[in-house]
Design a protein around this motif. Structure first.
Motif, PDB file in Angstrom:
ATOM      1  N   GLY A 108      32.848  44.167  15.437  1.00 17.03           N
ATOM      2  CA  GLY A 108      31.638  44.077  14.632  1.00 17.03           C
ATOM      3  C   GLY A 108      31.956  43.793  13.185  1.00 17.03           C
ATOM      4  O   GLY A 108      31.299  44.297  12.282  1.00 17.03           O
ATOM      5  N   SER A 109      32.954  42.947  12.956  1.00 16.62           N
ATOM      6  CA  SER A 109      33.424  42.718  11.587  1.00 16.62           C
ATOM      7  C   SER A 109      32.486  41.839  10.769  1.00 16.62           C
ATOM      8  O   SER A 109      32.532  41.861   9.550  1.00 16.62           O
ATOM      9  CB  SER A 109      34.807  42.049  11.627  1.00 16.62           C
ATOM     10  OG  SER A 109      35.715  42.855  12.327  1.00 16.62           O
ATOM     11  N   HIS A 110      31.648  41.067  11.428  1.00 10.35           N
ATOM     12  CA  HIS A 110      30.853  40.093  10.685  1.00 10.35           C
ATOM     13  C   HIS A 110      29.385  40.485  10.547  1.00 10.35           C
ATOM     14  O   HIS A 110      28.574  39.713  10.054  1.00 10.35           O
ATOM     15  CB  HIS A 110      30.943  38.726  11.372  1.00 10.35           C
ATOM     16  CG  HIS A 110      30.717  37.562  10.457  1.00 10.35           C
ATOM     17  ND1 HIS A 110      31.481  37.315   9.343  1.00 10.35           N
ATOM     18  CD2 HIS A 110      29.797  36.563  10.489  1.00 10.35           C
ATOM     19  CE1 HIS A 110      31.059  36.213   8.736  1.00 10.35           C
ATOM     20  NE2 HIS A 110      30.034  35.744   9.408  1.00 10.35           N
ATOM     21  N   VAL A 129      46.009  43.546  12.102  1.00 15.14           N
ATOM     22  CA  VAL A 129      44.586  43.798  12.337  1.00 15.14           C
ATOM     23  C   VAL A 129      43.971  42.650  13.132  1.00 15.14           C
ATOM     24  O   VAL A 129      44.155  41.477  12.800  1.00 15.14           O
ATOM     25  CB  VAL A 129      43.821  43.975  11.009  1.00 15.14           C
ATOM     26  CG1 VAL A 129      42.356  44.313  11.282  1.00 15.14           C
ATOM     27  CG2 VAL A 129      44.465  45.068  10.158  1.00 15.14           C
ATOM     28  N   PHE A 130      43.216  43.021  14.177  1.00 14.13           N
ATOM     29  CA  PHE A 130      42.500  42.046  14.990  1.00 14.13           C
ATOM     30  C   PHE A 130      41.016  42.349  14.876  1.00 14.13           C
ATOM     31  O   PHE A 130      40.571  43.455  15.176  1.00 14.13           O
ATOM     32  CB  PHE A 130      42.957  42.127  16.446  1.00 14.13           C
ATOM     33  CG  PHE A 130      44.393  41.711  16.647  1.00 14.13           C
ATOM     34  CD1 PHE A 130      44.711  40.419  17.051  1.00 14.13           C
ATOM     35  CD2 PHE A 130      45.420  42.601  16.403  1.00 14.13           C
ATOM     36  CE1 PHE A 130      46.026  40.027  17.215  1.00 14.13           C
ATOM     37  CE2 PHE A 130      46.749  42.227  16.561  1.00 14.13           C
ATOM     38  CZ  PHE A 130      47.053  40.931  16.975  1.00 14.13           C
ATOM     39  N   SER A 131      40.248  41.358  14.404  1.00  9.48           N
ATOM     40  CA  SER A 131      38.822  41.533  14.162  1.00  9.48           C
ATOM     41  C   SER A 131      38.019  40.702  15.166  1.00  9.48           C
ATOM     42  O   SER A 131      38.350  39.552  15.434  1.00  9.48           O
ATOM     43  CB  SER A 131      38.461  41.096  12.737  1.00  9.48           C
ATOM     44  OG  SER A 131      39.156  41.882  11.793  1.00  9.48           O
ATOM     45  N   TYR A 152      34.793  37.050  19.883  1.00  3.78           N
ATOM     46  CA  TYR A 152      34.544  37.727  21.148  1.00  3.78           C
ATOM     47  C   TYR A 152      33.808  39.038  20.881  1.00  3.78           C
ATOM     48  O   TYR A 152      33.942  39.628  19.812  1.00  3.78           O
ATOM     49  CB  TYR A 152      35.853  38.032  21.879  1.00  3.78           C
ATOM     50  CG  TYR A 152      36.506  36.815  22.495  1.00  3.78           C
ATOM     51  CD1 TYR A 152      36.279  36.485  23.822  1.00  3.78           C
ATOM     52  CD2 TYR A 152      37.336  36.000  21.738  1.00  3.78           C
ATOM     53  CE1 TYR A 152      36.877  35.355  24.385  1.00  3.78           C
ATOM     54  CE2 TYR A 152      37.934  34.884  22.286  1.00  3.78           C
ATOM     55  CZ  TYR A 152      37.707  34.568  23.615  1.00  3.78           C
ATOM     56  OH  TYR A 152      38.289  33.445  24.167  1.00  3.78           O
ATOM     57  N   ALA A 153      33.057  39.493  21.896  1.00  2.77           N
ATOM     58  CA  ALA A 153      32.352  40.770  21.784  1.00  2.77           C
ATOM     59  C   ALA A 153      33.008  41.800  22.691  1.00  2.77           C
ATOM     60  O   ALA A 153      33.546  41.462  23.747  1.00  2.77           O
ATOM     61  CB  ALA A 153      30.885  40.597  22.174  1.00  2.77           C
ATOM     62  N   LEU A 154      32.944  43.055  22.277  1.00  2.80           N
ATOM     63  CA  LEU A 154      33.436  44.152  23.098  1.00  2.80           C
ATOM     64  C   LEU A 154      32.346  44.537  24.085  1.00  2.80           C
ATOM     65  O   LEU A 154      31.197  44.754  23.704  1.00  2.80           O
ATOM     66  CB  LEU A 154      33.783  45.353  22.215  1.00  2.80           C
ATOM     67  CG  LEU A 154      34.322  46.601  22.926  1.00  2.80           C
ATOM     68  CD1 LEU A 154      35.653  46.309  23.598  1.00  2.80           C
ATOM     69  CD2 LEU A 154      34.466  47.754  21.938  1.00  2.80           C
ATOM     70  N   GLY A 155      32.704  44.588  25.379  1.00  2.54           N
ATOM     71  CA  GLY A 155      31.713  44.867  26.406  1.00  2.54           C
ATOM     72  C   GLY A 155      32.040  46.075  27.240  1.00  2.54           C
ATOM     73  O   GLY A 155      33.053  46.740  27.041  1.00  2.54           O
ATOM     74  N   ASN A 156      31.148  46.348  28.189  1.00  8.38           N
ATOM     75  CA  ASN A 156      31.309  47.524  29.034  1.00  8.38           C
ATOM     76  C   ASN A 156      31.360  47.169  30.519  1.00  8.38           C
ATOM     77  O   ASN A 156      31.105  48.003  31.370  1.00  8.38           O
ATOM     78  CB  ASN A 156      30.155  48.505  28.807  1.00  8.38           C
ATOM     79  CG  ASN A 156      28.806  47.903  29.117  1.00  8.38           C
ATOM     80  OD1 ASN A 156      28.464  46.860  28.575  1.00  8.38           O
ATOM     81  ND2 ASN A 156      28.026  48.528  29.977  1.00  8.38           N
ATOM     82  N   LEU A 184      40.699  52.083  15.585  1.00  7.93           N
ATOM     83  CA  LEU A 184      39.729  51.249  16.297  1.00  7.93           C
ATOM     84  C   LEU A 184      38.362  51.522  15.702  1.00  7.93           C
ATOM     85  O   LEU A 184      37.886  52.650  15.723  1.00  7.93           O
ATOM     86  CB  LEU A 184      39.736  51.564  17.797  1.00  7.93           C
ATOM     87  CG  LEU A 184      38.957  50.595  18.702  1.00  7.93           C
ATOM     88  CD1 LEU A 184      39.537  50.601  20.117  1.00  7.93           C
ATOM     89  CD2 LEU A 184      37.473  50.957  18.772  1.00  7.93           C
ATOM     90  N   LYS A 185      37.737  50.463  15.164  1.00  8.02           N
ATOM     91  CA  LYS A 185      36.419  50.601  14.539  1.00  8.02           C
ATOM     92  C   LYS A 185      35.382  49.822  15.341  1.00  8.02           C
ATOM     93  O   LYS A 185      35.623  48.693  15.750  1.00  8.02           O
ATOM     94  CB  LYS A 185      36.479  50.081  13.100  1.00  8.02           C
ATOM     95  CG  LYS A 185      35.165  50.255  12.320  1.00  8.02           C
ATOM     96  CD  LYS A 185      34.269  49.031  12.379  1.00  8.02           C
ATOM     97  CE  LYS A 185      34.793  47.883  11.560  1.00  8.02           C
ATOM     98  NZ  LYS A 185      33.887  46.712  11.570  1.00  8.02           N
ATOM     99  N   MET A 186      34.208  50.449  15.574  1.00  7.78           N
ATOM    100  CA  MET A 186      33.119  49.806  16.315  1.00  7.78           C
ATOM    101  C   MET A 186      31.816  49.881  15.535  1.00  7.78           C
ATOM    102  O   MET A 186      31.371  50.966  15.172  1.00  7.78           O
ATOM    103  CB  MET A 186      32.926  50.469  17.677  1.00  7.78           C
ATOM    104  CG  MET A 186      34.019  50.181  18.678  1.00  7.78           C
ATOM    105  SD  MET A 186      33.563  50.754  20.342  1.00  7.78           S
ATOM    106  CE  MET A 186      33.731  52.507  20.114  1.00  7.78           C
ATOM    107  N   ASP A 187      31.232  48.726  15.290  1.00  5.58           N
ATOM    108  CA  ASP A 187      29.904  48.622  14.687  1.00  5.58           C
ATOM    109  C   ASP A 187      29.142  47.616  15.548  1.00  5.58           C
ATOM    110  O   ASP A 187      29.126  46.423  15.281  1.00  5.58           O
ATOM    111  CB  ASP A 187      30.017  48.147  13.233  1.00  5.58           C
ATOM    112  CG  ASP A 187      28.674  48.100  12.529  1.00  5.58           C
ATOM    113  OD1 ASP A 187      27.641  48.382  13.171  1.00  5.58           O
ATOM    114  OD2 ASP A 187      28.648  47.759  11.327  1.00  5.58           O
TER     115      ASP A 187
END
Length: 283
Positions: A108-110, A129-131, A152-156, A184-187
């Motif tokens: 969620g870096s952008h 760092v990987f964003s 890419y998006a982080l999914g479930n 690990l940061k998630m927004d």
């Protein structure tokens, strides 16, 4: 009673082998079901009976109170990114701080206005760092050599979209299966609840040292969803993660039209930026 017992004994002994095995399997299954549904205390993401008895406003108050309190004080914290929205505090205590070879993921870096958090991680701890963000575009102003960007998006879930990947898939694609993730940061703008449930259920956070999550609470959830979220938070705690810093993001609006006014006056944010350390992974 003795006559009933002897009658049952004769009937069982007179049954054919496969009929007896079928009955035995049914009894074992019944005992298993009874233990899971009646005797066991609900855990994980299941609903606890004692919480079910509470009113929605009471559950909501517990939910916000839980998000607004720390468990594991951190003696020294360093600011990464701007103060306020987009910035996060790194626990710099010796047992938790990022160390070489430092690895950090930023999801969620952008969404926001800057990449300073990602760049500061690289600068402060020499992190690789990987964003990640599906809205990502290569910005000419971003020139940090230690930060790599992916749209890419982080999914479930697995395999639903080539642009959505689970944490395990991302780690495998990058060759990080065996590496510790220091930060690990998630927004994820509301998707964090389902994603975190998946990550906990599949053990994806076991190699994460510090976890930063922006929890969105601005959409008024049903009572069932509130309970699921409470047990998601409890499951994170059970996985070893303790809250060392909380920041209310005042830029998040709050829409909870069904909440009693006397309770709503004590809830002044729609987003909590929660900072965790993994107490199972001390240095």
């Amino acid at each position: 009673m003795a006559g009933l017992s002897s009658t049952l004994y004769r009937k069982i002994m007179g049954m054919k082998f496969w009929s007896f095995m079928g009955l035995l399997a049914a009894v074992v299954w019944l005992l298993y079901w009874f233990n899971r549904t009646v005797l066991s205390t609900p855990h994980g993401f299941e609903v606890a009976q004692e919480l079910e008895q509470l009113k929605e406003a009471e559950i909501l108050e517990i939910y916000h109170s839980y998000l607004d309190n720390i468990e594991q004080p951190c003696e020294r914290m360093l600011q990464a990114g701007p103060v306020g929205d987009e910035g996060w505090q790194i626990c710099d205590d010796e047992e938790f701080r990022p160390v070489k070879p430092c690895l950090a993921y930023s999801f969620g870096s952008h969404w926001g206005k800057s990449f300073e958090f990602d760049q500061d991680l690289a600068r402060l701890y020499n992190c690789e760092v990987f964003s990640f963000d599906p809205t990502m575009k290569q910005d000419k102003e971003v020139k940090a050599k230690s930060v790599q960007y992916f749209d890419y998006a982080l999914g479930n879930s697995l395999g639903k979209s080539s642009r959505v990947m689970t944490l395990a898939e991302i780690r495998h694609a990058l060759g990080h299966d065996e590496r510790m993730i220091d930060v690990l940061k998630m927004d994820l703008n509301g998707r964090e609840w389902k994603v975190i449930r998946y990550m906990i259920q599949h053990g994806e956070l076991s190699q994460v040292r510090q976890l930063f999550v922006e929890y969105n609470t601005d959409i008024n959830p049903s009572t069932g969803e509130l309970l699921r979220r409470l047990y998601t938070l409890k499951a994170i705690e059970d996985a070893g993660f303790k809250r060392f810093n909380i920041r209310k993001n005042q830029e998040c609006s709050l829409f909870m039209d069904r909440v009693p006014e006397e309770l709503l006056k004590n809830i002044d944010t729609g987003c909590y930026e929660v900072h965790y350390v993994n107490t199972y992974l001390t240095q």
